[in-house]
Write a protein that holds these residues in place. Sequence first.
Motif, PDB file in Angstrom:
ATOM      1  N   ARG A 203       0.820  -1.316  -0.193  1.00  0.00           N
ATOM      2  CA  ARG A 203       0.030   0.097   0.015  1.00  0.00           C
ATOM      3  C   ARG A 203       0.813   1.402  -0.045  1.00  0.00           C
ATOM      4  NH1 ARG A 203      -5.111  -0.251   4.312  1.00  0.00           N
ATOM      5  NH2 ARG A 203      -5.642  -2.312   3.783  1.00  0.00           N
ATOM      6  N   MET A 204       2.004   1.353   0.908  1.00  0.00           N
ATOM      7  CA  MET A 204       2.702   2.405   1.049  1.00  0.00           C
ATOM      8  C   MET A 204       3.445   2.847  -0.129  1.00  0.00           C
ATOM      9  SD  MET A 204       4.097   1.322   4.361  1.00  0.00           S
ATOM     10  CE  MET A 204       5.705   2.636   4.872  1.00  0.00           C
ATOM     11  N   GLN A 205       3.940   1.426  -0.998  1.00  0.00           N
ATOM     12  CA  GLN A 205       4.772   1.805  -2.212  1.00  0.00           C
ATOM     13  C   GLN A 205       3.657   2.143  -3.253  1.00  0.00           C
ATOM     14  OE1 GLN A 205       7.826  -0.045  -2.215  1.00  0.00           O
ATOM     15  NE2 GLN A 205       8.121   1.290  -4.062  1.00  0.00           N
ATOM     16  N   ASN A 206       2.431   1.876  -3.268  1.00  0.00           N
ATOM     17  CA  ASN A 206       1.602   2.417  -4.025  1.00  0.00           C
ATOM     18  C   ASN A 206       1.247   3.950  -3.962  1.00  0.00           C
ATOM     19  OD1 ASN A 206       1.316   0.044  -5.848  1.00  0.00           O
ATOM     20  ND2 ASN A 206      -0.333  -0.622  -4.500  1.00  0.00           N
ATOM     21  N   ALA A 207       1.250   4.508  -2.786  1.00  0.00           N
ATOM     22  CA  ALA A 207       1.131   5.829  -2.506  1.00  0.00           C
ATOM     23  C   ALA A 207       2.489   6.660  -2.912  1.00  0.00           C
ATOM     24  CB  ALA A 207       0.671   5.664  -1.133  1.00  0.00           C
ATOM     25  N   GLY A 208       3.445   5.879  -3.011  1.00  0.00           N
ATOM     26  CA  GLY A 208       4.914   6.736  -3.261  1.00  0.00           C
ATOM     27  C   GLY A 208       5.535   7.089  -2.043  1.00  0.00           C
ATOM     28  N   ILE A 209       5.218   6.396  -0.851  1.00  0.00           N
ATOM     29  CA  ILE A 209       5.825   6.611   0.313  1.00  0.00           C
ATOM     30  C   ILE A 209       7.230   5.718   0.127  1.00  0.00           C
ATOM     31  CG2 ILE A 209       5.937   6.177   2.879  1.00  0.00           C
ATOM     32  CD1 ILE A 209       2.832   6.431   2.749  1.00  0.00           C
ATOM     33  N   PRO A 210       8.421   6.543   0.657  1.00  0.00           N
ATOM     34  CA  PRO A 210       9.752   5.665   0.715  1.00  0.00           C
ATOM     35  C   PRO A 210       9.576   4.469   1.651  1.00  0.00           C
ATOM     36  CG  PRO A 210      10.102   7.965   0.421  1.00  0.00           C
ATOM     37  CD  PRO A 210       8.409   7.984   0.852  1.00  0.00           C
ATOM     38  N   CYS A 211       9.792   3.488   1.085  1.00  0.00           N
ATOM     39  CA  CYS A 211       9.688   2.346   1.823  1.00  0.00           C
ATOM     40  C   CYS A 211      10.252   1.163   1.312  1.00  0.00           C
ATOM     41  CB  CYS A 211       8.368   1.889   2.470  1.00  0.00           C
ATOM     42  SG  CYS A 211       7.165   1.380   1.224  1.00  0.00           S
ATOM     43  N   PRO A 212      10.636  -0.008   1.742  1.00  0.00           N
ATOM     44  CA  PRO A 212      11.271  -1.113   1.017  1.00  0.00           C
ATOM     45  C   PRO A 212      10.237  -1.677   0.080  1.00  0.00           C
ATOM     46  CG  PRO A 212      11.577  -1.369   3.309  1.00  0.00           C
ATOM     47  CD  PRO A 212      10.813  -0.103   3.227  1.00  0.00           C
ATOM     48  N   GLN A 213      10.630  -2.184  -0.930  1.00  0.00           N
ATOM     49  CA  GLN A 213       9.996  -2.717  -1.924  1.00  0.00           C
ATOM     50  C   GLN A 213       9.690  -4.177  -1.844  1.00  0.00           C
ATOM     51  OE1 GLN A 213      10.830  -1.798  -5.979  1.00  0.00           O
ATOM     52  NE2 GLN A 213       9.380  -2.973  -6.904  1.00  0.00           N
ATOM     53  N   VAL A 214       8.396  -4.585  -1.676  1.00  0.00           N
ATOM     54  CA  VAL A 214       8.196  -6.228  -1.687  1.00  0.00           C
ATOM     55  C   VAL A 214       8.847  -6.855  -2.770  1.00  0.00           C
ATOM     56  CG1 VAL A 214       6.751  -7.929  -1.227  1.00  0.00           C
ATOM     57  CG2 VAL A 214       6.243  -5.820  -0.305  1.00  0.00           C
ATOM     58  N   VAL A 215       9.429  -8.079  -2.310  1.00  0.00           N
ATOM     59  CA  VAL A 215       9.941  -8.673  -3.800  1.00  0.00           C
ATOM     60  C   VAL A 215       9.175 -10.205  -3.541  1.00  0.00           C
ATOM     61  CG1 VAL A 215      11.863 -10.038  -4.712  1.00  0.00           C
ATOM     62  CG2 VAL A 215      12.430  -7.891  -3.591  1.00  0.00           C
ATOM     63  N   ILE A 216       9.281 -10.915  -2.497  1.00  0.00           N
ATOM     64  CA  ILE A 216       8.517 -11.983  -2.201  1.00  0.00           C
ATOM     65  C   ILE A 216       8.241 -12.610  -0.818  1.00  0.00           C
ATOM     66  CG2 ILE A 216      10.309 -13.905  -2.169  1.00  0.00           C
ATOM     67  CD1 ILE A 216       8.802 -15.304  -4.489  1.00  0.00           C
ATOM     68  N   LEU A 217       7.049 -13.110  -0.644  1.00  0.00           N
ATOM     69  CA  LEU A 217       6.837 -13.694   0.826  1.00  0.00           C
ATOM     70  C   LEU A 217       6.701 -15.099   0.713  1.00  0.00           C
ATOM     71  CD1 LEU A 217       5.810 -13.250   3.734  1.00  0.00           C
ATOM     72  CD2 LEU A 217       3.573 -13.188   2.682  1.00  0.00           C
ATOM     73  N   LYS A 218       7.467 -16.035   1.377  1.00  0.00           N
ATOM     74  CA  LYS A 218       7.445 -17.153   1.690  1.00  0.00           C
ATOM     75  C   LYS A 218       7.242 -17.543   3.148  1.00  0.00           C
ATOM     76  CE  LYS A 218       8.380 -19.081  -2.691  1.00  0.00           C
ATOM     77  NZ  LYS A 218       7.316 -19.347  -3.308  1.00  0.00           N
ATOM     78  N   LYS A 219       6.070 -18.102   3.389  1.00  0.00           N
ATOM     79  CA  LYS A 219       5.660 -18.064   4.962  1.00  0.00           C
ATOM     80  C   LYS A 219       6.182 -17.021   5.679  1.00  0.00           C
ATOM     81  CE  LYS A 219       5.882 -23.232   4.014  1.00  0.00           C
ATOM     82  NZ  LYS A 219       6.683 -24.463   4.459  1.00  0.00           N
ATOM     83  N   HIS A 220       7.004 -17.419   6.585  1.00  0.00           N
ATOM     84  CA  HIS A 220       7.297 -16.080   7.676  1.00  0.00           C
ATOM     85  C   HIS A 220       8.349 -15.375   7.068  1.00  0.00           C
ATOM     86  CE1 HIS A 220       9.409 -19.718   8.615  1.00  0.00           C
ATOM     87  NE2 HIS A 220      10.271 -18.931   9.511  1.00  0.00           N
ATOM     88  N   VAL A 221       8.997 -15.622   5.966  1.00  0.00           N
ATOM     89  CA  VAL A 221      10.241 -14.980   5.308  1.00  0.00           C
ATOM     90  C   VAL A 221       9.826 -13.790   4.397  1.00  0.00           C
ATOM     91  CG1 VAL A 221      12.330 -15.044   4.222  1.00  0.00           C
ATOM     92  CG2 VAL A 221      11.535 -16.944   5.972  1.00  0.00           C
ATOM     93  N   LEU A 222      10.198 -12.469   4.633  1.00  0.00           N
ATOM     94  CA  LEU A 222       9.674 -11.730   3.567  1.00  0.00           C
ATOM     95  C   LEU A 222      10.892 -10.928   2.949  1.00  0.00           C
ATOM     96  CD1 LEU A 222       7.695  -9.772   2.559  1.00  0.00           C
ATOM     97  CD2 LEU A 222       7.929  -8.115   4.499  1.00  0.00           C
ATOM     98  N   VAL A 223      10.996 -11.041   1.712  1.00  0.00           N
ATOM     99  CA  VAL A 223      12.040 -10.356   0.916  1.00  0.00           C
ATOM    100  C   VAL A 223      11.763  -8.912   0.331  1.00  0.00           C
ATOM    101  CG1 VAL A 223      13.778 -10.820  -0.858  1.00  0.00           C
ATOM    102  CG2 VAL A 223      12.964 -12.851   0.284  1.00  0.00           C
ATOM    103  N   MET A 224      12.362  -8.058   0.630  1.00  0.00           N
ATOM    104  CA  MET A 224      12.229  -6.876   0.093  1.00  0.00           C
ATOM    105  C   MET A 224      13.608  -5.993  -0.350  1.00  0.00           C
ATOM    106  SD  MET A 224      11.352  -4.962   3.952  1.00  0.00           S
ATOM    107  CE  MET A 224      12.086  -6.054   5.286  1.00  0.00           C
ATOM    108  N   SER A 225      13.373  -4.913  -0.959  1.00  0.00           N
ATOM    109  CA  SER A 225      14.706  -4.324  -1.410  1.00  0.00           C
ATOM    110  C   SER A 225      15.381  -3.669  -0.277  1.00  0.00           C
ATOM    111  CB  SER A 225      14.087  -3.007  -2.310  1.00  0.00           C
ATOM    112  OG  SER A 225      13.596  -2.091  -1.508  1.00  0.00           O
ATOM    113  N   PHE A 226      16.606  -3.516  -0.383  1.00  0.00           N
ATOM    114  CA  PHE A 226      17.559  -3.248   0.783  1.00  0.00           C
ATOM    115  C   PHE A 226      17.778  -1.791   0.666  1.00  0.00           C
ATOM    116  CE2 PHE A 226      21.905  -2.430   2.209  1.00  0.00           C
ATOM    117  CZ  PHE A 226      22.008  -2.774   3.385  1.00  0.00           C
ATOM    118  N   ILE A 227      17.575  -1.145   1.907  1.00  0.00           N
ATOM    119  CA  ILE A 227      17.583   0.264   1.760  1.00  0.00           C
ATOM    120  C   ILE A 227      18.965   0.497   2.470  1.00  0.00           C
ATOM    121  CG2 ILE A 227      16.816   2.672   2.894  1.00  0.00           C
ATOM    122  CD1 ILE A 227      14.787   0.710   1.428  1.00  0.00           C
ATOM    123  N   GLY A 228      19.800   0.918   1.723  1.00  0.00           N
ATOM    124  CA  GLY A 228      21.211   1.062   1.880  1.00  0.00           C
ATOM    125  C   GLY A 228      22.266   0.758   0.852  1.00  0.00           C
ATOM    126  N   GLN A 229      23.439   0.864   0.848  1.00  0.00           N
ATOM    127  CA  GLN A 229      24.191   0.425  -0.276  1.00  0.00           C
ATOM    128  C   GLN A 229      25.608  -0.347   0.079  1.00  0.00           C
ATOM    129  OE1 GLN A 229      25.481   4.008  -2.583  1.00  0.00           O
ATOM    130  NE2 GLN A 229      25.938   2.774  -4.450  1.00  0.00           N
TER     131      GLN A 229
END
Length: 494
Positions: free
Chosen positions: A315-341
């Motif tokens: 929802r946040m992503q769609n509203a353009g709020i800076p936040c991690p982008q969801v890549v995938i969810l598997k069970k209790h493991v959520l992969v998202m974009s990394f904020i940092g470098q």
Amino acid sequence: QCPWGAPNTTSISCSLADVMSEQLAKELQLEEENAAFPEVVAVAEGPFITGENVDTSSDLMLAQMLQMEFDREYDAQLRREEKKINGDSKVSISFENYRKVHPYDSDSSEDEVDWQDTRHDPYRADKPTTTPRRGFIGKGKDITTKHDEVVCGRKNTARMENFAPEFQVGDGIGMDLKLSNQVFNALKQHAYSEERRSARLHEKKEHSTAEKAVDPKTRLLMYKMVNGGMLETITGCISTGKESVVFHAYGGSVTEGKVVPSECAIKVFKTTLNEFKNRDKYIKDDYRFKDRFSKLNPRKIIRMWAEKEMHNLTRMQNAGIPCPQVVILKKHVLVMSFIGQDRVPAPKLKDVTLSSEDMKKAYCQTLDMMQQLYKECNLVHADLSEYNMLWHDGKVWFIDVSQSVEPTHPHGLQFLFRDCKNVSQFFQKGGVAEALNERELFNAVSGLNITADNEVDFQAEIEALEKMNEDHVQNHGKKLPMFSSDGDPPIYDE
Ligand code: ADP
Ligand code: MN
């Protein structure tokens, strides 16, 4: 030699010894079967069937009996080993948890049917997904449909090898066993529930090792992501919190049509249940999860946290709020974009020293983001503070939204007020002259107009509003219009 010549009539010679040995083999086989079968009948007098009326026509029954026998033998062997190890020692080791037959183990796996990886928003009504009846693989003349029994049967047998390593499947390939899809699926289901049962038994042990950040099953899940090519490498742990462990990973190529970011964060929600108990209030009263909560066991609730974080981030992503982008969810493991470098995570707002100019910028942005979150995403962060805001690329990023709720949550406004207090205090202490106080901030974000000029009265008014809304929901089955523009939260496509 002329290729058109008459073939040599070489009679197929077969020595007497060969014939003999084949016959001998048959005889031996027969003998063995005769010797083995009475035992099976003997087992039939065991726990399954009593009386004379032994029905041996049911393959299932026979299979179950043999399995029981196998399990009991296995346990007997275990007991012998246990005895041998312990000897006369005063301190003894118990193998109890490794036994196959457990005294109170009539456990149905019904409530253990795996939580589906729900990638859809809970608002949407569940549409039954229809699987195409004619699944096939391959191209042209090499086409293999799932109806090709022999090929498919062999394949199923081979796939059985993929069951958990400790699940003994026997040498099905060696004997060219052909498993029908139905049997294969039943076995697979059994292997999984068996695995879960065993995991439950061993859980305490696994989690007692504190330095291991995640349990073996989670490690396997993460390993699969690397193995499947979605991630390139998992480099290490960024953070170990009470409720989650976060890892850094380098992304792989394109997976399932999605571009995986070059650097990812993997948030593993801890499957130790203790820490989540006090979070009940967030999810229990969240109407989105209302009808699900009562039916769920704690393990599933943890997956729900991960799911919730995913939906909220989307929802946040769609509203353009800076936040991690969801890549995938598997069970209790959520992969998202990394904020940092370059493996270095962006600092939390509490850890970074900003120039007064940047500090002011950060404040203005935070106010904007809170309003967007409330109005466009219909969400209250509910754990917003300098600990869950990162400073990256010259701007503020919101993270950690698994506990976020909608404003109409029975305590939604109280959570918002707490958020406002944290934010207001942080920026006021940080020297931002423009920073609103918590009450002004609350009104600015929510659009409500609570006039009380002290905290106690303010909070009393918040509670009164919440109560009013609850009563309204009770009586009319819908929320008060002041909470959201159209009564229904927005639905976004993922
Ligand atoms: P917790 O519930 O344990 O606080 P968080 O989502 O706040 O979980 O993550 C814990 C820490 O991990 C954060 O404070 C942050 O430092 C780091 N982190 C989490 N997600 C990311 C991300 N997408 N990119 C970079 N760092 C992250
Ligand atoms: Mn956090």
